[in-house]
Design an enzyme around this catalytic site. Structure first.
Site, PDB file in Angstrom:
ATOM      1  N   LYS A 190       0.844  -1.194   0.000  1.00  0.00           N
ATOM      2  CA  LYS A 190       0.000   0.000   0.000  1.00  0.00           C
ATOM      3  C   LYS A 190       0.877   1.241   0.000  1.00  0.00           C
ATOM      4  CE  LYS A 190      -3.885  -2.340   0.422  1.00  0.00           C
ATOM      5  NZ  LYS A 190      -3.346  -3.636   0.022  1.00  0.00           N
ATOM      6  N   ASP A 191       0.336   2.314  -0.543  1.00  0.00           N
ATOM      7  CA  ASP A 191       1.051   3.572  -0.720  1.00  0.00           C
ATOM      8  C   ASP A 191       1.475   4.168   0.618  1.00  0.00           C
ATOM      9  OD1 ASP A 191       2.031   5.901  -1.828  1.00  0.00           O
ATOM     10  OD2 ASP A 191       0.305   6.224  -3.115  1.00  0.00           O
TER      11      ASP A 191
END
EC number: 5.4.99.27
Length: 352
Positions: free
Chosen positions: A80-81
């Site tokens: 995930k970012d």
């Protein structure tokens, strides 16, 4: 390398305006969707973790350190970012051990919201989808055109490009991959090797998709296409009958593009000719992927947007909520709506 070189043309026309995304972590919220019932017992402790401004690998290291475990004992489904507020699952392998005290892992940027035992570890790619809540600020747009565009992408989907995040700053990962491919060498460091191989495959996929978008066939089945259902890793060859399958019209079934690896192209007809043309132009990059023992895989060309809803909490703020299949990029949805400009800072809370 610029955005057009790394992705390709838009499918639904020029942007309806411009806005800022990710002025704060709360502007980009991601919730992992995992359809696995937990047993409540077993040697694996699963954690539902919220993190802010922290990528998945950093969070895994923090959790491993607090638990007194080697990093390999911590698993997660997907990356995930960093520049986001994300909620995702991790699992810890604890054979014969009690639940560890994980207080040292937690702080302003990481909170463990839930924990439960299970009899299996969390596998990579196990999540079915990701739910997104995005807030676009400093909005300057033709509101009527934007409303029409939102309705259109909800009905028709968008090209399933790999987002710019995959390629690094100015496409640096692709440049590095080409350098290694020119020497037909693989990076020794595992993480670097994985990142560059992924960037190379993603870039070639985007090249194929860009040509299909330009030709207006990205959302249409052609004889010789390989078709796949949303969320499925299996595919089948399209003949004349398959091209008329009603599930294409309702965005359940899609044409696919190549994730290059070993073996001949499994497509036929005009689709194979287009894909082979991209491979021929890439030359050394395709040979390099084969040398790395990558298996040939497929990815859907069209991205269906699940449950798209939107509203305007302020006249210059557009808030979106939607669900995408695992491995797909929210930024390519936004790209079909608006141009993104560099972020400033905003204190507006994200409430849908």
């Amino acid at each position: 390398m610029n955005e057009l070189q790394l992705l390709g043309p838009r499918a639904h026309g020029e942007a309806c305006g411009r806005a800022v995304l990710k002025a704060s972590a709360e502007d980009f919220q991601v919730d992992e969707v995992l359809d696995i019932p937990l047993t409540g017992q077993g040697e694996h402790l699963w954690l539902w973790v919220e993190k802010r401004g922290l990528n998945t690998e950093e969070a895994a290291r923090r959790i491993a350190r607090a638990a007194g475990l080697p990093l390999k004992a911590v698993s997660y489904a997907g990356l995930k970012d960093r520049q986001a507020l994300t909620r995702q699952w991790f699992s810890l392998h604890l054979p014969g051990k009690a639940d560890p005290d994980l207080a040292a892992a937690q702080g302003d940027d990481l909170a463990i919201l839930r924990s439960q035992r299970h009899n299996r570890k969390l596998q990579r790619g196990a999540h079915a989808a990701n739910g997104f809540t995005l807030r676009l600020t400093a909005l300057e747009a033709d509101r009527d055109a934007l409303e029409q565009r939102l309705q259109r992408i909800a009905e028709q989907g968008v090209p399933n490009y790999f987002g710019l995040q995959r390629f690094g700053f100015d496409g640096g990962n692709v440049v590095q991959a080409r350098d290694f491919a020119a020497r037909q060498e693989l990076p020794v460091q595992r993480n670097l090797r994985s990142r560059l191989l992924s960037a190379a495959r993603s870039h070639l996929f985007n090249q194929v998709l860009a040509r299909r978008v330009a030709a207006g066939t990205w959302n249409q089945a052609q004889i010789g296409d390989l078709l796949a259902f949303t969320g499925s890793r299996s595919f089948f060859l399209a003949g004349e009958a398959e091209c008329g399958d009603p599930r294409l019209a309702i965005l359940d079934l899609h044409p696919t593009g190549p994730l290059w690896g070993d073996g001949p192209l499994p497509t036929g007809g005009a689709t194979q000719m287009l894909e082979q043309s991209v491979a021929d132009e890439a030359g050394q990059l395709v040979d390099w992927l084969v040398k790395a023992d990558m298996a040939h895989e497929r990815r859907i060309l069209r991205l269906p947007i699940g449950g798209l809803s939107w509203h305007y909490p302020e006249p210059d703020i557009l808030q979106l909520a939607f669900v995408l299949p695992a491995g797909c990029f929210a930024t390519v949805v936004v790209r079909e709506l608006l141009d993104l400009v560099p972020a400033g800072q905003t204190d507006t809370p994200c409430e849908f």
